[in-house]
Design an enzyme around this catalytic site. Structure first.
Site, PDB file in Angstrom:
ATOM      1  N   TYR A 139       0.969  -1.213   0.142  1.00  0.00           N
ATOM      2  CA  TYR A 139       0.080  -0.076   0.141  1.00  0.00           C
ATOM      3  C   TYR A 139       1.034   1.345  -0.024  1.00  0.00           C
ATOM      4  CZ  TYR A 139      -3.573   3.325   1.681  1.00  0.00           C
ATOM      5  OH  TYR A 139      -4.459   4.195   1.806  1.00  0.00           O
TER       6      TYR A 139
ATOM      7  N   LYS B 258      -1.087  -1.251  -4.495  1.00  0.00           N
ATOM      8  CA  LYS B 258      -2.035  -0.346  -4.530  1.00  0.00           C
ATOM      9  C   LYS B 258      -1.385   1.144  -4.572  1.00  0.00           C
ATOM     10  CE  LYS B 258      -5.125   1.517  -0.879  1.00  0.00           C
ATOM     11  NZ  LYS B 258      -5.485   2.707  -1.480  1.00  0.00           N
TER      12      LYS B 258
HETATM   13  C1  NAY Z   1      -7.837   3.623   1.550  1.00  0.00           C
HETATM   14  O1  NAY Z   1      -6.901   2.860   2.267  1.00  0.00           O
HETATM   15  O2  NAY Z   1      -8.761   3.532   2.231  1.00  0.00           O
HETATM   16  C2  NAY Z   1      -7.481   4.238   0.379  1.00  0.00           C
HETATM   17  O3  NAY Z   1      -6.205   4.730   0.291  1.00  0.00           O
HETATM   18  C3  NAY Z   1      -8.475   4.441  -0.532  1.00  0.00           C
HETATM   19  C4  NAY Z   1      -7.959   5.457  -1.726  1.00  0.00           C
HETATM   20  C5  NAY Z   1      -8.209   6.901  -1.226  1.00  0.00           C
HETATM   21  N1  NAY Z   1      -7.524   7.583  -0.543  1.00  0.00           N
HETATM   22  C6  NAY Z   1      -7.760   7.995   0.656  1.00  0.00           C
HETATM   23  C7  NAY Z   1      -6.561   8.984   1.485  1.00  0.00           C
HETATM   24  O4  NAY Z   1      -8.779   8.243   1.044  1.00  0.00           O
HETATM   25  O5  NAY Z   1     -10.194   6.734  -2.803  1.00  0.00           O
HETATM   26  C8  NAY Z   1      -8.979   7.404  -2.437  1.00  0.00           C
HETATM   27  C9  NAY Z   1      -9.444   8.838  -2.158  1.00  0.00           C
HETATM   28  O6  NAY Z   1     -10.231   9.094  -1.007  1.00  0.00           O
HETATM   29  C10 NAY Z   1     -10.171   9.642  -3.395  1.00  0.00           C
HETATM   30  O7  NAY Z   1      -9.359   9.348  -4.690  1.00  0.00           O
HETATM   31  C11 NAY Z   1     -10.672  10.890  -3.082  1.00  0.00           C
HETATM   32  O8  NAY Z   1      -9.271  11.885  -3.469  1.00  0.00           O
END
Ligand code: NAY
Length: 288
Positions: free
Chosen positions: A133, A161
Protein backbone atom coordinates in the site's frame (compact mmCIF):
# COMPACT_ATOMS: atom_id res chain seq x y z
CA UNK A 1 -8.20 -10.43 -7.95
CA UNK A 2 -8.83 -7.92 -10.79
CA UNK A 3 -11.49 -5.25 -10.71
CA UNK A 4 -13.05 -2.51 -8.66
CA UNK A 5 -12.58 -2.73 -4.89
CA UNK A 6 -14.24 -0.42 -2.41
CA UNK A 7 -11.95 0.96 0.30
CA UNK A 8 -14.60 0.19 2.87
CA UNK A 9 -15.64 2.90 5.28
CA UNK A 10 -16.67 1.78 8.76
CA UNK A 11 -19.70 2.76 10.81
CA UNK A 12 -18.93 4.00 14.33
CA UNK A 13 -21.44 5.06 16.95
CA UNK A 14 -21.37 8.44 18.72
CA UNK A 15 -18.74 7.10 21.14
CA UNK A 16 -16.43 5.73 18.46
CA UNK A 17 -17.39 2.07 18.93
CA UNK A 18 -17.78 -0.15 15.85
CA UNK A 19 -21.46 -0.25 14.90
CA UNK A 20 -21.89 -3.84 13.71
CA UNK A 21 -25.34 -3.36 12.20
CA UNK A 22 -24.19 -0.29 10.29
CA UNK A 23 -21.00 -1.97 9.07
CA UNK A 24 -23.02 -4.91 7.75
CA UNK A 25 -25.32 -2.48 5.93
CA UNK A 26 -22.33 -0.73 4.32
CA UNK A 27 -21.02 -4.08 3.16
CA UNK A 28 -24.40 -5.06 1.71
CA UNK A 29 -24.74 -1.70 -0.04
CA UNK A 30 -21.37 -2.19 -1.70
CA UNK A 31 -22.19 -5.71 -2.86
CA UNK A 32 -25.88 -5.34 -3.73
CA UNK A 33 -26.10 -1.73 -4.98
CA UNK A 34 -22.60 -0.68 -6.06
CA UNK A 35 -21.85 -4.22 -7.25
CA UNK A 36 -18.11 -3.92 -6.69
CA UNK A 37 -15.75 -6.83 -7.20
CA UNK A 38 -14.21 -6.72 -3.76
CA UNK A 39 -13.63 -4.86 -0.52
CA UNK A 40 -10.42 -3.40 0.91
CA UNK A 41 -10.92 -3.59 4.66
CA UNK A 42 -9.31 -1.40 7.34
CA UNK A 43 -7.57 0.96 4.96
CA UNK A 44 -7.32 4.72 5.38
CA UNK A 45 -11.02 5.00 4.54
CA UNK A 46 -11.83 2.49 7.26
CA UNK A 47 -10.09 4.83 9.75
CA UNK A 48 -7.61 2.04 10.48
CA UNK A 49 -5.00 4.30 12.03
CA UNK A 50 -7.54 5.62 14.54
CA UNK A 51 -8.50 2.17 15.84
CA UNK A 52 -7.22 -0.28 18.44
CA UNK A 53 -6.04 -3.73 17.35
CA UNK A 54 -9.16 -5.26 18.90
CA UNK A 55 -11.42 -2.97 16.90
CA UNK A 56 -9.56 -3.85 13.70
CA UNK A 57 -10.06 -7.56 14.42
CA UNK A 58 -13.74 -7.00 15.06
CA UNK A 59 -14.10 -5.25 11.69
CA UNK A 60 -12.25 -8.08 9.91
CA UNK A 61 -14.59 -10.61 11.54
CA UNK A 62 -17.84 -8.78 10.84
CA UNK A 63 -16.96 -8.07 7.20
CA UNK A 64 -15.92 -11.66 6.49
CA UNK A 65 -19.03 -12.98 8.20
CA UNK A 66 -21.27 -10.74 6.09
CA UNK A 67 -19.43 -11.31 2.80
CA UNK A 68 -18.72 -15.04 3.11
CA UNK A 69 -17.39 -15.69 -0.41
CA UNK A 70 -19.59 -13.25 -2.36
CA UNK A 71 -16.71 -10.91 -3.30
CA UNK A 72 -12.95 -10.82 -2.84
CA UNK A 73 -11.54 -9.43 0.39
CA UNK A 74 -8.24 -7.67 1.00
CA UNK A 75 -7.18 -7.04 4.61
CA UNK A 76 -5.05 -3.96 5.28
CA UNK A 77 -2.91 -4.95 8.26
CA UNK A 78 -0.17 -2.33 8.24
CA UNK A 79 0.65 -0.90 11.66
CA UNK A 80 3.65 0.82 13.16
CA UNK A 81 3.85 -1.94 15.76
CA UNK A 82 5.20 -4.74 13.58
CA UNK A 83 4.02 -7.39 16.04
CA UNK A 84 0.50 -6.05 15.64
CA UNK A 85 0.87 -6.11 11.84
CA UNK A 86 1.94 -9.77 11.97
CA UNK A 87 -0.88 -10.63 14.39
CA UNK A 88 -3.48 -8.94 12.18
CA UNK A 89 -2.04 -10.63 9.09
CA UNK A 90 -2.39 -14.04 10.75
CA UNK A 91 -5.86 -13.18 12.03
CA UNK A 92 -7.18 -12.09 8.62
CA UNK A 93 -5.54 -15.06 6.92
CA UNK A 94 -7.20 -17.48 9.35
CA UNK A 95 -10.55 -15.80 8.64
CA UNK A 96 -10.05 -16.52 4.93
CA UNK A 97 -9.15 -13.10 3.50
CA UNK A 98 -7.99 -13.49 -0.10
CA UNK A 99 -4.96 -11.22 0.25
CA UNK A 100 -3.23 -8.87 2.65
CA UNK A 101 -2.11 -5.31 2.16
CA UNK A 102 0.11 -3.19 4.37
CA UNK A 103 0.84 0.50 4.25
CA UNK A 104 4.51 1.42 4.06
CA UNK A 105 5.75 2.11 7.62
CA UNK A 106 5.61 5.82 8.29
CA UNK A 107 6.35 8.60 10.82
CA UNK A 108 10.00 7.67 11.65
CA UNK A 109 11.34 8.21 8.13
CA UNK A 110 12.49 4.63 7.73
CA UNK A 111 15.05 3.96 5.00
CA UNK A 112 14.26 1.51 2.21
CA UNK A 113 16.04 -1.43 3.87
CA UNK A 114 13.76 -0.98 6.85
CA UNK A 115 10.67 -0.78 4.64
CA UNK A 116 11.71 -3.97 2.87
CA UNK A 117 12.40 -5.73 6.14
CA UNK A 118 8.92 -4.75 7.37
CA UNK A 119 7.22 -6.52 4.45
CA UNK A 120 9.48 -9.55 4.57
CA UNK A 121 8.94 -9.92 8.33
CA UNK A 122 5.15 -9.91 7.93
CA UNK A 123 5.34 -12.40 5.07
CA UNK A 124 7.73 -14.78 6.85
CA UNK A 125 5.06 -15.18 9.49
CA UNK A 126 1.97 -15.71 7.39
CA UNK A 127 0.80 -17.91 4.53
CA UNK A 128 -0.85 -15.28 2.37
CA UNK A 129 -0.15 -12.81 -0.44
CA UNK A 130 0.74 -9.14 0.01
CA UNK A 131 -0.27 -6.00 -1.87
CA UNK A 132 2.01 -3.07 -1.02
CA UNK A 133 0.00 0.00 0.00
CA UNK A 134 1.88 3.02 -1.33
CA UNK A 135 0.38 6.42 -0.47
CA UNK A 136 3.27 8.92 -0.36
CA UNK A 137 1.06 11.97 0.25
CA UNK A 138 0.00 10.60 3.64
CA UNK A 139 3.06 8.55 4.64
CA UNK A 140 5.90 10.63 3.18
CA UNK A 141 7.32 7.36 1.82
CA UNK A 142 8.07 7.48 -1.92
CA UNK A 143 9.64 4.54 -3.69
CA UNK A 144 11.24 4.40 -7.13
CA UNK A 145 11.04 1.68 -9.77
CA UNK A 146 14.13 -0.14 -8.49
CA UNK A 147 12.75 -0.22 -4.98
CA UNK A 148 9.40 -1.60 -6.12
CA UNK A 149 11.39 -4.20 -8.05
CA UNK A 150 13.20 -5.22 -4.86
CA UNK A 151 9.92 -5.60 -2.96
CA UNK A 152 8.45 -7.61 -5.84
CA UNK A 153 11.38 -10.07 -5.60
CA UNK A 154 9.47 -11.68 -2.73
CA UNK A 155 7.04 -13.91 -4.61
CA UNK A 156 4.40 -13.41 -1.96
CA UNK A 157 4.30 -9.71 -2.90
CA UNK A 158 1.74 -9.91 -5.69
CA UNK A 159 1.13 -6.22 -6.36
CA UNK A 160 0.74 -2.64 -5.27
CA UNK A 161 -2.08 -0.28 -4.43
CA UNK A 162 -0.66 2.76 -6.16
CA UNK A 163 -2.14 5.89 -4.58
CA UNK A 164 -0.04 8.61 -6.23
CA UNK A 165 -0.47 10.97 -9.17
CA UNK A 166 2.86 9.86 -10.73
CA UNK A 167 1.79 8.40 -14.07
CA UNK A 168 5.39 8.17 -15.29
CA UNK A 169 6.25 5.78 -12.46
CA UNK A 170 2.93 3.95 -12.87
CA UNK A 171 3.69 3.30 -16.54
CA UNK A 172 7.23 2.14 -15.72
CA UNK A 173 5.97 -0.32 -13.08
CA UNK A 174 3.27 -1.61 -15.46
CA UNK A 175 5.78 -2.14 -18.24
CA UNK A 176 8.40 -3.78 -16.02
CA UNK A 177 5.99 -6.04 -14.11
CA UNK A 178 3.19 -7.26 -16.38
CA UNK A 179 2.44 -10.10 -13.96
CA UNK A 180 2.08 -8.06 -10.76
CA UNK A 181 -1.29 -6.59 -9.80
CA UNK A 182 -1.51 -2.81 -9.89
CA UNK A 183 -4.52 -1.11 -8.30
CA UNK A 184 -5.12 2.56 -8.91
CA UNK A 185 -5.73 4.42 -5.65
CA UNK A 186 -7.01 7.83 -6.70
CA UNK A 187 -10.63 7.59 -7.85
CA UNK A 188 -10.47 10.93 -9.66
CA UNK A 189 -7.67 9.51 -11.86
CA UNK A 190 -9.21 6.11 -12.55
CA UNK A 191 -9.57 6.58 -16.29
CA UNK A 192 -5.98 7.72 -16.73
CA UNK A 193 -4.75 4.73 -14.72
CA UNK A 194 -7.04 2.32 -16.59
CA UNK A 195 -5.59 3.54 -19.90
CA UNK A 196 -2.19 2.52 -18.54
CA UNK A 197 -3.62 -0.97 -18.08
CA UNK A 198 -3.85 -1.29 -14.33
CA UNK A 199 -5.56 -4.42 -13.02
CA UNK A 200 -8.12 -2.61 -10.95
CA UNK A 201 -8.75 0.17 -8.50
CA UNK A 202 -9.32 0.59 -4.76
CA UNK A 203 -11.21 3.68 -3.70
CA UNK A 204 -13.17 5.31 -0.92
CA UNK A 205 -15.70 7.02 -3.17
CA UNK A 206 -16.73 3.64 -4.58
CA UNK A 207 -18.83 3.28 -1.39
CA UNK A 208 -21.22 5.72 -3.07
CA UNK A 209 -20.04 5.77 -6.70
CA UNK A 210 -18.95 2.20 -7.36
CA UNK A 211 -21.25 1.71 -10.32
CA UNK A 212 -19.68 4.61 -12.20
CA UNK A 213 -16.19 3.39 -11.30
CA UNK A 214 -17.06 0.02 -12.78
CA UNK A 215 -18.32 1.73 -15.95
CA UNK A 216 -15.16 3.83 -16.34
CA UNK A 217 -12.96 0.79 -15.89
CA UNK A 218 -14.96 -1.40 -18.28
CA UNK A 219 -15.21 1.32 -20.96
CA UNK A 220 -11.47 1.98 -20.76
CA UNK A 221 -10.73 -1.72 -21.12
CA UNK A 222 -12.85 -1.68 -24.30
CA UNK A 223 -10.97 1.43 -25.53
CA UNK A 224 -14.23 3.45 -25.47
CA UNK A 225 -12.38 6.45 -24.13
CA UNK A 226 -14.84 9.24 -25.02
CA UNK A 227 -17.62 7.47 -23.15
CA UNK A 228 -15.34 6.71 -20.22
CA UNK A 229 -14.33 10.38 -20.05
CA UNK A 230 -17.98 11.41 -19.72
CA UNK A 231 -18.46 9.09 -16.75
CA UNK A 232 -15.18 10.24 -15.20
CA UNK A 233 -16.38 13.82 -15.57
CA UNK A 234 -19.56 13.19 -13.57
CA UNK A 235 -17.52 11.17 -11.08
CA UNK A 236 -15.10 14.05 -10.63
CA UNK A 237 -17.94 16.54 -10.18
CA UNK A 238 -19.06 14.36 -7.26
CA UNK A 239 -15.54 13.83 -5.89
CA UNK A 240 -14.84 17.57 -5.98
CA UNK A 241 -18.01 18.19 -3.95
CA UNK A 242 -17.14 15.39 -1.50
CA UNK A 243 -13.57 16.65 -0.96
CA UNK A 244 -14.76 20.23 -0.41
CA UNK A 245 -17.29 19.04 2.18
CA UNK A 246 -15.12 16.56 4.17
CA UNK A 247 -14.15 13.20 2.62
CA UNK A 248 -15.17 10.36 4.91
CA UNK A 249 -17.88 12.26 6.79
CA UNK A 250 -19.57 13.17 3.52
CA UNK A 251 -19.42 9.61 2.19
CA UNK A 252 -21.14 8.51 5.41
CA UNK A 253 -23.83 11.17 5.10
CA UNK A 254 -24.49 10.26 1.46
CA UNK A 255 -24.95 6.64 2.55
CA UNK A 256 -27.25 7.69 5.39
CA UNK A 257 -29.39 9.61 2.90
CA UNK A 258 -29.81 6.28 1.10
CA UNK A 259 -30.89 4.47 4.25
CA UNK A 260 -27.51 2.94 5.17
CA UNK A 261 -26.58 3.30 8.85
CA UNK A 262 -23.06 4.62 8.15
CA UNK A 263 -22.66 6.29 11.54
CA UNK A 264 -19.91 8.72 12.47
CA UNK A 265 -16.13 9.04 12.16
CA UNK A 266 -13.77 8.43 15.06
CA UNK A 267 -12.22 11.38 16.80
CA UNK A 268 -10.27 13.51 16.14
CA UNK A 269 -12.20 13.55 12.87
CA UNK A 270 -14.87 16.14 13.36
CA UNK A 271 -18.62 16.05 12.84
CA UNK A 272 -20.12 17.79 9.83
CA UNK A 273 -22.01 21.00 10.50
CA UNK A 274 -25.73 20.98 9.67
CA UNK A 275 -25.19 22.84 6.39
CA UNK A 276 -22.59 20.29 5.33
CA UNK A 277 -24.97 17.46 6.16
CA UNK A 278 -27.48 19.19 3.88
CA UNK A 279 -24.82 19.43 1.15
CA UNK A 280 -24.25 15.66 1.42
CA UNK A 281 -27.99 14.99 1.14
CA UNK A 282 -28.07 17.10 -2.00
CA UNK A 283 -25.15 15.08 -3.42
CA UNK A 284 -27.04 11.86 -2.71
CA UNK A 285 -30.10 13.19 -4.53
CA UNK A 286 -28.07 14.45 -7.48
CA UNK A 287 -25.57 11.63 -8.04
CA UNK A 288 -26.74 8.44 -6.33
C1 NAY B 1 -7.71 3.54 1.62
O1 NAY B 1 -6.83 2.86 2.15
O2 NAY B 1 -8.83 3.60 2.11
C2 NAY B 1 -7.37 4.32 0.44
O3 NAY B 1 -6.27 4.77 0.33
C3 NAY B 1 -8.36 4.49 -0.62
C4 NAY B 1 -7.92 5.50 -1.60
C5 NAY B 1 -8.47 6.84 -1.21
N1 NAY B 1 -7.48 7.58 -0.52
C6 NAY B 1 -7.72 8.13 0.67
C7 NAY B 1 -6.57 8.76 1.35
O4 NAY B 1 -8.81 8.15 1.18
O5 NAY B 1 -10.15 6.71 -2.78
C8 NAY B 1 -9.04 7.49 -2.44
C9 NAY B 1 -9.44 8.93 -2.20
O6 NAY B 1 -10.26 9.05 -1.07
C10 NAY B 1 -10.21 9.49 -3.40
O7 NAY B 1 -9.49 9.29 -4.57
C11 NAY B 1 -10.51 10.98 -3.21
O8 NAY B 1 -9.34 11.75 -3.31
Amino acid sequence: MNGIYTALICSFDENGKVNEKGLREIVRHNIDVQKVDGLYVNGSSGENFLMSADQKKKVFEIVKDEVKDEVKLIAQVGALDIDEAVELAQFATDLGYDALSAVTPFYYRFDFEEVKDYYNTILENVDNKMIIYSIPALTGVSMNLEQFAELFENEKVIGVKFTAPDFFLLERIRHAFPDKLIYSGFDEMLLSAAVLNVDGAIGSTFNVNGQRAKQIYALAKESRIDEAREVQKVTNDLIAEILANGLYQTIKEILKAQGVDAGYCRKPMKRLTEDKVENAKAMAAKYC
